[in-house]
Design an enzyme around this catalytic site. Sequence first.
Site, PDB file in Angstrom:
ATOM      1  CB  SER A   1       1.582  -6.000  -1.557  1.00 16.05           C
ATOM      2  OG  SER A   1       2.729  -5.792  -1.702  1.00 16.05           O
TER       3      SER A   1
ATOM      4  CG  HIS B   1      -2.887  -7.190  -3.334  1.00 17.84           C
ATOM      5  ND1 HIS B   1      -3.217  -8.195  -2.366  1.00 17.84           N
ATOM      6  CD2 HIS B   1      -1.678  -7.140  -3.781  1.00 17.84           C
ATOM      7  CE1 HIS B   1      -2.305  -8.847  -2.081  1.00 17.84           C
ATOM      8  NE2 HIS B   1      -1.037  -7.538  -2.493  1.00 17.84           N
TER       9      HIS B   1
ATOM     10  CE  LYS C   1      -1.744 -11.377  -3.955  1.00 21.97           C
ATOM     11  NZ  LYS C   1      -0.556 -10.967  -4.129  1.00 21.97           N
TER      12      LYS C   1
HETATM   13  C1  LIG Z   1       1.138 -11.678  -4.377  1.00 25.79           C
HETATM   14  C2  LIG Z   1       2.077 -10.485  -4.899  1.00 25.79           C
HETATM   15  C3  LIG Z   1       2.903 -10.970  -5.936  1.00 25.79           C
HETATM   16  C4  LIG Z   1       2.691 -12.960  -6.139  1.00 25.79           C
HETATM   17  O1  LIG Z   1       2.064 -13.594  -6.366  1.00 25.79           O
HETATM   18  P1  LIG Z   1       1.340 -14.882  -6.061  1.00 25.79           P
HETATM   19  O2  LIG Z   1       0.773 -15.551  -6.986  1.00 25.79           O
HETATM   20  O3  LIG Z   1       1.598 -15.283  -5.056  1.00 25.79           O
HETATM   21  O4  LIG Z   1       3.288 -15.602  -6.782  1.00 25.79           O
HETATM   22  C5  LIG Z   1       3.292 -10.634  -7.103  1.00 25.79           C
HETATM   23  N1  LIG Z   1       2.937  -8.938  -7.376  1.00 25.79           N
HETATM   24  C6  LIG Z   1       2.568  -8.492  -5.812  1.00 25.79           C
HETATM   25  C7  LIG Z   1       1.941  -7.025  -5.841  1.00 25.79           C
HETATM   26  C8  LIG Z   1       1.923  -9.740  -4.991  1.00 25.79           C
HETATM   27  O5  LIG Z   1       0.998  -8.787  -4.155  1.00 25.79           O
END
Ligand SMILES: *Cc1c(COP(=O)(O)O)cnc(C)c1O
Length: 392
Positions: free
Chosen positions: A182, A210, A241
């Site tokens: 991320s 992602h 996302k």
């Molecule tokens: C954003 C993210 C999460 C968390 O997801 P949410 O739905 O925002 O809680 C978990 N793992 C990774 C790699 C992320 O980038």
Amino acid sequence: MLRKRIKEEMAAVQEAGLQRQITDLTFTDAVQARDRDGKTYLVFSSNNYLGLTFHPEVRAAAAKAVQEAGSGSTGARLTTGGIAEATLLEQELAAFKQTEAALLFNTGYMTNVGVLYGLARPGDLIFSDALNHASIIDGCRISKAKVVVYAHNDMEDLEAKLKKYVPEAEGARFIVTDGVFSMDGDICKLPELVRLKEQYHCLLMVDDAHAVGVLGENGAGTAEYWHLEGKADLQVGTLSKSLASVGGYVAASEEIIRYLRNTSRPFIFSTFLSPGDVAAARAALRVLRTEGGRYLRRLRENTQYIRQALTEAGLPVLPGETPIIPVMAGEAAKATALDFLLREQGILLSAIRPPTVAPGASRLRLTVTASHTSEQLTYAAKTVTAVWRSCR
Ligand SMILES: *Cc1c(COP(=O)(O)O)cnc(C)c1O
């Protein structure tokens, strides 16, 4: 005692210029927003990779669900009963990820905590990439399994650690990695991970937060990107996302999913997502599966355009191919100053600073979406470059 500690810690944070602040925003489309003073911004800091939060079908599905089924789910799924659409969404996610089954959680964060806490226990071994997401780190901690951190994306280091720790291990063994990391935006080396997990008899868990809607011909994520469908034992994802809603899921075998449904505390003891959340995610997944090609092409063109423009302008862009684009600033103060100047110019991106990244590795982090127009991208590239040069 506590007040003294808080005061000291906050003084240090302030001193280092690392105070964090919330900017309340109202989005007016997938990539533009205004703050409470009415100032408008072009947003390069969302995870809305396909821009589907404003897709007419996604918005209509959420509105209809709230109209018909109410604003909240009123309880956890095992107690109050559920939302009919949730099981359908799980089946659709499992099909998309080419697994037998899937289980929804309330966020991606809770999914990682719920899966690791649900499956790993004291005596087990978890091999975890040094740059894994905080929710993986927290899931490892709460599981009380032994955690062995390997150097980021360093398969030699992972193998050395497997060699060292596996022979004396009694319990279950896991290798856990982000699919797309991320903060650096790079991609895990799935072929090597699969080889190692088979050789050392580990379960492989890939967090595709992602990667879904980003990697692979159909946007199905890391496994599709590497043509290794079915090779990861657990694929975690988020609905927040590319899928334009909120929530998380894990896709795996029926056996593992049934076990988690019966044992995972974040699943059992928390009120479930609302009908609107589930309907929005379902509609977004439908858009991705039926007309995803167009969105993915656009996302890739936009990513390539801005990566190339900033790199050619001489900015220190971390090379890569994902829409997460880190521009390395070094010191936190520089990242903060750049962020401030860019906000003035109406560009919102993220200044990423310690403790999210290591000291000296502060950066601007741009995320590109399929919804940015070429005029917006040109403006952003020009403005980021000018502000960067003014800050040297
Ligand atoms: C954003 C993210 C999460 C968390 O997801 P949410 O739905 O925002 O809680 C978990 N793992 C990774 C790699 C992320 O980038």
